[in-house]
Enzyme design. Structure first.
Site, mmCIF file in Angstrom:
data_model
loop_
_atom_site.group_PDB
_atom_site.id
_atom_site.type_symbol
_atom_site.label_atom_id
_atom_site.label_comp_id
_atom_site.label_asym_id
_atom_site.label_seq_id
_atom_site.Cartn_x
_atom_site.Cartn_y
_atom_site.Cartn_z
ATOM 1 C CE LYS A 54 1.080 1.490 4.504
ATOM 2 N NZ LYS A 54 1.745 2.710 4.729
ATOM 3 C CG ASP A 108 -0.153 -0.624 8.674
ATOM 4 O OD1 ASP A 108 -0.321 -1.550 9.388
ATOM 5 O OD2 ASP A 108 0.564 -0.457 7.681
#
Length: 279
Positions: A11, A135
């Site tokens: 990401k 995350d």
């Protein structure tokens, strides 16, 4: 089911504001998590007589790996022992702000849930994921998302980067704990959750409004990282920013050719990757 294989994507953070320090010691942030689906680690799960974890990166074969911790959380919650062989083919750089370890952890939760028919719902898996890292919940179902809180409050948004994305990592490992310990929180200068399609394609707007609060600290202590951003702009990037707490910097380019030419500007020992879709 005796075998599962899964791709754990990287990401990037499209902007990152650190807005306040919390009473629990964590920080509140605002960011856009954007999956890079063509850069991924591969994980292979096979039922076995005993537990085994192996990786093409031998340094990762230790009890602190989030893959092992994810397995242990599921074992605790399911009250079962999972005899499984887990193989990791590591492709995402470690400690680079690309979320590789977090993605691997989420992939483990998903795969073992499927393999052993645990029937935990996605929202429950997200709760387990948060125990592993701020995350990790994003990677349970990675879609472009505006993230708040520690990063676990996720809102899927209509956000697509149509440019070629060049990722550049110099191999500098920046501790997330170190980075947070050297940052001064402040209110976000722009609401990333409200960004629209025309703004995504407006370089002037992005340069003015989309920031990463970690850049000041990282660039001061690691000027090599700042130099990457300068080279990307010199190489015709429309927009460039560091992801996470570093040390990866990415640049957006009009086309694949420009991104490839920019990639050639960096030393061969750097990790570089171009994410590009013709769709």
């Amino acid at each position: 089911m005796n075998y599962v294989e899964i791709k754990a994507p990287a990401k990037i953070n499209f902007g990152l504001f650190v807005t306040s320090k919390r009473s629990d010691g964590f920080h509140n942030i605002e960011t856009i998590f954007y999956p890079i689906n063509d850069l991924y680690d591969e994980l292979f799960f096979t039922k076995a007589d005993r537990f085994e974890f192996i990786s093409n990166d031998k340094e990762l074969e230790n009890k602190h790996n989030l893959i092992i911790k994810a397995k242990e959380i599921l074992e605790t919650e399911a009250k079962k022992i999972f005899n499984v062989k887990i193989e990791l083919n590591k492709k995402i750089p470690i400690g680079a702000g690309l979320g590789g370890g977090s993605s691997d952890a989420a992939a483990t939760l998903l795969s073992l849930n499927e393999m052993f028919k645990l029937n935990f719902e996605l929202e429950t898996l997200r709760k387990f994921a948060l125990e592993l890292g701020s995350d990790v919940p994003f990677f349970i179902k990675p879609k472009p998302s505006f993230a708040e809180g520690r990063g676990e409050k996720l809102s899927v948004i209509d956000f697509e980067i149509s440019s070629a994305i060049l990722l550049v990592n110099p191999g500098i490992h920046i501790s997330t704990k170190e980075a947070y310990g050297n940052i001064h929180s402040k209110l976000a200068g722009f609401n990333l959750g409200k960004i629209n399609k025309s703004q995504i394609s407006d370089p002037g707007f992005l340069i003015k409004n989309v920031k990463n609060d970690f850049e000041d600290y990282v660039f001061n202590f690691y000027p090599e990282v700042e130099n990457i951003k300068e080279i990307l702009y010199q190489s015709r990037a429309n927009f460039s920013i560091m992801t996470g707490s570093g040390s990866t910097v990415f640049g957006l380019f009009n086309n694949l050719q420009d991104a490839m030419l920019a990639k050639e500007k960096f030393p061969s020992h750097y990790f570089t990757f171009i994410s590009y879709s013709e769709d």
